[in-house]
Design an enzyme around this catalytic site. Sequence first.
Site, mmCIF file in Angstrom:
data_model
loop_
_atom_site.group_PDB
_atom_site.id
_atom_site.type_symbol
_atom_site.label_atom_id
_atom_site.label_comp_id
_atom_site.label_asym_id
_atom_site.label_seq_id
_atom_site.Cartn_x
_atom_site.Cartn_y
_atom_site.Cartn_z
ATOM 1 N N ASP A 10 0.844 -1.197 0.000
ATOM 2 C CA ASP A 10 0.000 0.000 0.000
ATOM 3 C C ASP A 10 0.881 1.251 0.000
ATOM 4 O O ASP A 10 0.979 1.978 0.992
ATOM 5 C CB ASP A 10 -0.948 -0.029 1.202
ATOM 6 C CG ASP A 10 -1.929 -1.185 1.116
ATOM 7 O OD1 ASP A 10 -2.326 -1.531 -0.005
ATOM 8 O OD2 ASP A 10 -2.289 -1.745 2.168
ATOM 9 N N LYS A 32 0.431 -7.881 -2.875
ATOM 10 C CA LYS A 32 -0.881 -7.322 -3.208
ATOM 11 C C LYS A 32 -0.693 -5.889 -3.683
ATOM 12 O O LYS A 32 -0.100 -5.072 -2.989
ATOM 13 C CB LYS A 32 -1.818 -7.338 -2.003
ATOM 14 C CG LYS A 32 -3.203 -6.741 -2.314
ATOM 15 C CD LYS A 32 -4.132 -6.800 -1.114
ATOM 16 C CE LYS A 32 -3.891 -5.698 -0.112
ATOM 17 N NZ LYS A 32 -4.335 -4.351 -0.618
ATOM 18 N N ASP A 59 -5.716 -6.099 -6.185
ATOM 19 C CA ASP A 59 -6.837 -5.878 -5.271
ATOM 20 C C ASP A 59 -7.556 -4.576 -5.633
ATOM 21 O O ASP A 59 -7.328 -3.542 -5.017
ATOM 22 C CB ASP A 59 -6.287 -5.821 -3.841
ATOM 23 C CG ASP A 59 -7.348 -5.504 -2.802
ATOM 24 O OD1 ASP A 59 -8.528 -5.811 -3.038
ATOM 25 O OD2 ASP A 59 -6.985 -4.946 -1.743
ATOM 26 N N LYS A 61 -11.112 -4.636 -6.210
ATOM 27 C CA LYS A 61 -12.483 -4.771 -5.664
ATOM 28 C C LYS A 61 -13.542 -4.213 -6.618
ATOM 29 O O LYS A 61 -14.345 -3.346 -6.247
ATOM 30 C CB LYS A 61 -12.601 -4.076 -4.308
ATOM 31 C CG LYS A 61 -11.681 -4.628 -3.223
ATOM 32 C CD LYS A 61 -11.940 -3.936 -1.895
ATOM 33 C CE LYS A 61 -11.041 -4.448 -0.792
ATOM 34 N NZ LYS A 61 -9.635 -3.969 -0.946
ATOM 35 N N ASP A 64 -19.731 -3.140 -10.041
ATOM 36 C CA ASP A 64 -20.487 -2.314 -10.984
ATOM 37 C C ASP A 64 -21.482 -3.220 -11.693
ATOM 38 O O ASP A 64 -21.626 -4.394 -11.349
ATOM 39 C CB ASP A 64 -19.523 -1.644 -11.984
ATOM 40 C CG ASP A 64 -20.009 -0.268 -12.431
ATOM 41 O OD1 ASP A 64 -21.192 -0.179 -12.838
ATOM 42 O OD2 ASP A 64 -19.233 0.698 -12.395
ATOM 43 N N ASN A 67 -22.010 -5.856 -17.189
ATOM 44 C CA ASN A 67 -21.306 -5.591 -18.446
ATOM 45 C C ASN A 67 -20.041 -4.762 -18.226
ATOM 46 O O ASN A 67 -19.002 -5.015 -18.847
ATOM 47 C CB ASN A 67 -22.237 -4.866 -19.421
ATOM 48 C CG ASN A 67 -21.646 -4.797 -20.815
ATOM 49 O OD1 ASN A 67 -21.229 -5.810 -21.376
ATOM 50 N ND2 ASN A 67 -21.609 -3.607 -21.385
ATOM 51 N N THR A 119 -12.861 -6.315 6.580
ATOM 52 C CA THR A 119 -12.475 -6.603 7.964
ATOM 53 C C THR A 119 -12.545 -5.372 8.857
ATOM 54 O O THR A 119 -12.402 -5.475 10.067
ATOM 55 C CB THR A 119 -11.055 -7.203 8.029
ATOM 56 O OG1 THR A 119 -10.157 -6.369 7.285
ATOM 57 C CG2 THR A 119 -11.048 -8.606 7.443
ATOM 58 N N ARG A 211 0.749 -3.214 7.064
ATOM 59 C CA ARG A 211 1.557 -2.381 7.954
ATOM 60 C C ARG A 211 2.447 -3.145 8.929
ATOM 61 O O ARG A 211 3.554 -2.678 9.223
ATOM 62 C CB ARG A 211 0.648 -1.407 8.702
ATOM 63 C CG ARG A 211 0.168 -0.254 7.835
ATOM 64 C CD ARG A 211 -1.040 0.468 8.420
ATOM 65 N NE ARG A 211 -2.259 -0.333 8.293
ATOM 66 C CZ ARG A 211 -3.462 0.076 8.674
ATOM 67 N NH1 ARG A 211 -3.613 1.272 9.207
ATOM 68 N NH2 ARG A 211 -4.520 -0.700 8.513
#
Length: 232
Positions: A10, A32, A59, A61, A64, A67, A119, A211
Site C-alpha cells: 500500500d 498485493k 486488489d 475490488k 459495478d 457488463n 475486515t 503495515r
Amino acid sequence: MSKDVIIACDFSSKKEVMEFLDLFPDKKPYLKIGMELYYAEGPAIVKEIKERGHQIFLDLKLHDIPNTVKKAMRVLSHLDVDMCNLHAGGASAMMQAALEGLTREDGTRPLLIGVTQLTSTSQQAMEEELLIPKPIDQVVMHYAKNAMTSGLDGVVCSPLEAGKVKEVCGANFLTVTPGVRFADGDIGDQVRVTTPEKARELGSDYIVVGRPVTAAPDPLAAYLRCCKEFLG
C-alpha cells in the site's frame, strides 16, 4: 493446497514500492497491489513488478453492473496477475460476467475471489449503516456461497470466518484473509483480526499483511516472522 503470505504494498508511488522491494534481495514474496498504487502508477507498475518475479494479487475490488465489470476484467486479464477480486455484494450476475471477462481465449485466467465484508466492518456498522440486520458471520457465509455457486475460486474474509467458509463451501474453496496482526502489534483500523499463527489454525489459505511488515523497522525480519508463524 499451497498457503502463502501476501504483503500488501500500500504505497503511493513506484519509488516507494521499489525501495521496499529492494529490502528483499533474496526473496520474491507474493504481493498485493491495491487501489492506491494502481491508481498512482497504472498498469505499468503491475507489469514491472511481475517482471521482477513476484506473484501478484491485484486488489481493485470491482463492483459495478455486470457488463462494465466484464469489460474491465477483460482488460485486467492481460496483466498476467495471479489473483484479482471483486465485491461479492455485486451478486451472481456480476460475478459470472467477471469470470467471462477474465477468462482468456486459451481458457486460462487468474484466480478470482469475492470480497464478503471488509475486515473494518463491525456488526454495529453493518446493522446501523448498511441496514443488514443478520449476524455478520451469517452474511459472510451467504456471500461466500453465492461466490462459490457463481464459479469463483474463493473469498476474502476475516481469518475468524475462514474455517466456517471451508465448512460451507468445501476445503478447496480459497480463503484469503486480511486483518492479520502480530500478537504484540497495533490492530490499526481493523476490527476482526487475529495473529498469523491463529489464522493458520482457523483455515486461512493466504494471509494478507500490510503495515505489520511495510511499516516495521526491519520489513524483511517482520516478513520472515510472519511466514514462520503462518507456514510453520
